[in-house]
Write an enzyme that holds these catalytic residues in place. Structure first.
Site, PDB file in Angstrom:
ATOM      1  CE1 TYR A 105     -77.806 -21.867  49.909  1.00  0.00           C
ATOM      2  CE2 TYR A 105     -75.412 -21.856  50.062  1.00  0.00           C
ATOM      3  CZ  TYR A 105     -76.569 -21.516  49.387  1.00  0.00           C
ATOM      4  OH  TYR A 105     -76.486 -20.849  48.191  1.00  0.00           O
ATOM      5  CD  GLU A 193     -79.603 -21.467  46.999  1.00  0.00           C
ATOM      6  OE1 GLU A 193     -78.992 -20.398  47.080  1.00  0.00           O
ATOM      7  OE2 GLU A 193     -80.843 -21.543  47.026  1.00  0.00           O
TER       8      GLU A 193
END
Ligand code: GDP
Ligand code: MN
Length: 392
Positions: A105, A193
Site C-alpha cells: 500500500y 492512493e
C-alpha cells in the site's frame, strides 16, 4: 471530487509513474475488442475492473481475470450493470493481467494535524487501509513532507525500507513515492492512493524473468476548492455517479453538506451556519445539513435551497437563519414564501431574519403566517421543539 481509477492513472502517468496500459469500455463488445488488443500483444490473461467511485471492488466481484477475448466479454457483461455499494457499473477498465508477486500500500494524504502532505506505506497491501489501521496499525509507516523542501529522497527511502523493500526495488519505490507527492502538488489533490503498489513478474521475449514495481490501482480525490486552478480537471467529474443533491447545490452555487439529523438549516455565511448547527445541538436537536446560501442570495437561490433541504425525507423541521448584509431580508422572505407555495411536503419552519430589510421581511412573513423568532437561541429552541412535535 473523486475521480475514476482510469483518470487517476492518467494523472499518475503524467508524473512519470509506472502504470500498465489500459482501455476503458462501456459495452461487452468494447470489452471483447479491448481484451483482444492486449492478448494480441502477448498478454496471457486480461483483467476487467469495474469503474465506480468506491473501494473494495475486488471483494464485491468487480475485478475479474479472463483468458480469452470471449471470456473477457462474458466477464465484462456481468460486471457492467452490476451494483457495487449502491452504484451501477457503467464502464470497466481492461488491461493485461499482472503476475503479482506481492502487494503493498502507498498513499499520500494531507495530514491536518501536522498540516503537511504525509506519505503512508504498508507491506499489507491490497486490502483497504482502513482495515489495516484497525487490525494492525503498526503495519502502517509514515513520513511527512516539509512544505518548503517537499518530500526528500531519504524520507522516501526510509519508507521503502520500513515496508521491507530492498535493492533493486528500493530506488524505483523512491521514484514512485516522489511521484505520488508530485501528483498531490500538481493537481491540488487531497488523496493519492496506490493500492496495490505491486511487485509484478514479467517475462521477456528471451524467457528471462524480471520483477518490477507498478501502480496496479489508483485512487485520487481532488480538493474542490483547488479545481478553479485546474480547469482541465473539471472534465474528470463523473456525472454518472454524482449525488443529484450535490449536483443541484453546485448548480445553485450553494455550499451544501448532507448530515444525519432531522433539522434542516438554511443560513447565509459559513461561520453563521456552523454556529446555527451548534445551537441546534445545544437545544437537543441534530442538524440534517450544513447549508450556506452565500452572500447576496436571491429568491430563486432560496427556493432552490429549500428544495434541497426538503429532498431529505428525514427532515422534520427547518431553521432559517439569515443575517442580512449584502443579502436582503425581504428577498429571502419572498424566496421562502415562493418555496412554500411549491413544496409538496409540509414541514414546520422557524425563520429568523435580521439585518438589511428585516422589517420588510418580518411583514412579508407575518402576512404569510410563518413562524418567526428574533434571537438565534429562540429560533433554534423552537425548531428543535417543532421537530420533536413532528416526530410524535
Ligand atoms: P479495489 O478492490 O477496488 O481496490 O480494486 P483493485 O484494483 O485494487 O483490485 C483488487 C485486487 O484484485 C487487487 O488487490 C489484486 O489482488 C487483484 N488484481 C487487480 N488487478 C490484478 C491483475 O492485473 N492481476 C492479478 N492477478 N490480480 C489483480
Ligand atoms: Mn485497490
Amino acid at each position: 471530487m473523486k475521480i475514476q481509477e482510469a483518470d487517476a492513472k492518467s494523472l499518475l502517468l503524467a508524473q512519470g509513474l509506472p502504470v500498465p496500459p489500459w482501455i476503458v469500455a462501456r459495452t461487452p463488445a468494447e470489452v471483447e475488442a479491448a481484451a483482444g488488443t492486449f492478448l494480441d500483444k502477448g498478454a496471457i490473461k486480461v483483467v476487467v475492473k469495474a469503474q465506480v467511485l468506491v473501494g473494495g471492488r475486488g471483494k464485491a466481484g468487480g475485478v475479474k481475470l479472463a483468458s480469452s477475448a470471449a471470456e473477457a466479454r462474458e466477464v465484462g457483461s456481468k460486471i457492467l450493470g452490476m451494483d457495487i455499494k449502491g452504484i451501477t457499473v457503467k464502464k470497466v477498465l481492461i488491461g493485461a493481467a499482472a503476475d503479482i508477486v506481492k502487494e503493498y500500500y502507498l498513499g499520500a494524504i494531507i495530514d491536518r494535524g501536522s498540516r503537511r502532505i504525509t506519505l503512508m506505506a504498508s507491506a499489507e497491501g491490497g486490502v483497504e487501509i482502513e482495515e489495516v489501521a484497525r487490525q494492525n496499525p503498526g503495519a502502517i509507516h509514515r513520513v511527512s513532507a516539509d512544505p518548503l523542501l517537499g518530500l526528500l529522497a531519504f524520507q522516501a527511502r526510509a519508507l521503502g525500507l520500513a515496508i521491507g523493500l530492498r535493492d533493486p526495488l528500493l530506488n524505483p519505490f523512491v521514484t514512485i513515492a516522489l511521484g505520488l507527492y508530485a501528483t498531490m502538488k500538481a493537481n491540488d489533490a487531497d488523496l493519492v492512493e496506490v493500492n496495490p503498489l505491486a511487485i509484478v513478474a514479467e517475462t521477456a521475449s528471451d524467457g528471462s524473468s524480471t520483477q518490477r514495481l507498478v501502480c496496479l490501482d489508483a485512487k485520487i480525490t481532488l480538493d474542490d476548492s483547488g479545481l478553479a486552478r485546474h480547469p482541465g480537471l473539471e472534465a474528470l467529474r463523473d456525472l454518472d455517479e454524482e449525488d443529484p443533491t450535490d449536483a443541484q447545490a453546485r448548480k445553485l452555487g450553494i455550499n451544501f453538506i448532507h448530515l444525519d439529523g432531522t433539522i434542516g438549516c438554511m443560513v447565509n455565511g459559513a461561520g453563521l451556519a456552523m454556529t446555527t448547527m451548534d445551537l441546534v445541538k445545544r437545544y437537543g436537536g441534530e442538524p440534517a445539513n450544513f447549508l450556506d446560501v452565500g452572500g447576496g442570495a436571491r429568491r430563486d437561490t432560496v427556493a432552490g435551497a429549500m428544495e434541497l433541504i426538503l429532498a431529505d425525507p428525514k427532515v422534520e423541521a427547518i431553521l432559517v437563519n439569515i443575517f442580512g448584509g449584502i443579502t436582503r431580508g425581504d428577498e429571502v422572505a419572498a424566496g421562502l414564501i415562493e418555496a412554500r407555495a411549491q413544496q409538496t411536503r409540509d414541514v414546520p419552519m422557524v425563520v429568523r431574519i435580521v439585518g438589511t430589510n428585516a422589517a420588510e421581511a418580518a411583514r412579508l412573513l407575518k402576512e404569510a403566517s410563518f413562524e418567526t423568532a428574533t434571537s438565534l437561541d429562540a429560533a433554534a429552541e423552537k425548531a428543535v421543539a417543532l421537530s420533536k412535535g413532528a416526530a410524535r
